[in-house]
Design a protein around this motif. Structure first.
Motif, short mmCIF file in Angstrom:
data_model
loop_
_atom_site.label_atom_id
_atom_site.label_comp_id
_atom_site.label_asym_id
_atom_site.label_seq_id
_atom_site.Cartn_x
_atom_site.Cartn_y
_atom_site.Cartn_z
N LYS A 62 1.47 -1.33 -0.18
CA LYS A 62 -0.42 0.11 -0.07
C LYS A 62 0.87 1.44 -0.19
O LYS A 62 0.55 1.95 -0.95
CB LYS A 62 -0.96 0.12 1.43
N ILE A 65 2.38 1.66 -3.85
CA ILE A 65 1.32 1.91 -3.88
C ILE A 65 0.88 4.13 -3.75
O ILE A 65 1.18 4.51 -5.08
CB ILE A 65 -0.11 1.71 -3.74
N GLU A 66 0.97 4.35 -2.42
CA GLU A 66 0.15 5.73 -3.05
C GLU A 66 0.98 6.40 -3.38
O GLU A 66 1.21 7.31 -3.47
CB GLU A 66 0.57 5.97 -1.31
N LYS A 67 3.01 5.69 -3.05
CA LYS A 67 3.86 6.97 -3.73
C LYS A 67 4.16 6.52 -4.78
O LYS A 67 4.17 7.83 -5.78
CB LYS A 67 5.87 5.44 -2.81
N GLU A 68 3.81 5.66 -5.73
CA GLU A 68 3.36 5.61 -6.95
C GLU A 68 2.46 6.69 -7.76
O GLU A 68 2.52 7.49 -8.38
CB GLU A 68 3.57 4.61 -8.17
N LYS A 69 0.98 6.38 -6.76
CA LYS A 69 -0.06 7.87 -6.94
C LYS A 69 0.50 8.57 -7.34
O LYS A 69 -0.30 9.45 -8.08
CB LYS A 69 -1.31 6.99 -6.33
N GLN A 70 1.65 9.36 -6.35
CA GLN A 70 1.37 10.69 -5.77
C GLN A 70 2.77 10.65 -6.60
O GLN A 70 2.58 12.74 -7.45
CB GLN A 70 2.64 10.93 -4.67
N GLU A 71 3.56 10.36 -7.40
CA GLU A 71 4.43 10.26 -8.13
C GLU A 71 3.84 10.46 -9.40
O GLU A 71 4.37 11.86 -10.32
CB GLU A 71 5.68 9.30 -8.41
N ILE A 72 3.06 9.94 -9.67
CA ILE A 72 1.74 10.24 -11.36
C ILE A 72 1.04 11.26 -11.02
O ILE A 72 1.32 11.90 -12.28
CB ILE A 72 1.03 9.19 -11.04
N ARG A 73 0.90 11.40 -9.64
CA ARG A 73 0.00 12.79 -9.74
C ARG A 73 0.67 14.21 -10.18
O ARG A 73 0.77 15.40 -10.50
CB ARG A 73 -0.69 13.08 -8.15
#
Length: 109
Positions: A62, A65-73
């Motif tokens: 999790k 995933i949160e780190k990757e989501k933030q990078e994408i954002r």
């Protein structure tokens, strides 16, 4: 020794053997029950440890995933800002172009 004495000793020996067999059977049952209890405890402990490991793995996943989501954002936010800047810079030109096209269409209609 008389015959009755011999028979009594045989009966006593048989009785003792039966008691020993009964004790051995009970001891066997106790040992089996203790082994089942220990096995159940081992299984319970293993299941608890497995749940703990599972929770740790899920938590790490999790977080990743949160780190990757933030990078994408962040990446998309930069792209959006760039597109917005380019759009604002070209807005006047686009409005003028559309205005000229519209006027051209009205004049030839």
């Amino acid at each position: 020794m008389e015959r009755t004495e011999i028979l009594e000793k045989i009966k006593e020996a048989e009785k003792k053997v039966e008691e020993d067999i009964k004790r051995a059977e009970e001891e066997k049952k106790n040992i089996i029950n203790e082994a089942k209890i220990k096995a159940r405890q081992i299984i319970d402990d293993a299941e608890k440890e497995a749940e703990k490991i599972k929770a740790e793995i899920l938590e790490k996943a999790k977080a990743e995933i949160e780190k990757e989501k933030q990078e994408i954002r962040n990446s998309l936010s930069k792209e959006i800002s760039e597109v917005e800047s380019k759009g604002k810079a070209n807005l006047q030109s686009a409005v003028e172009f559309l205005y000229k096209e519209f006027i051209g269409m009205i004049e030839y209609a």
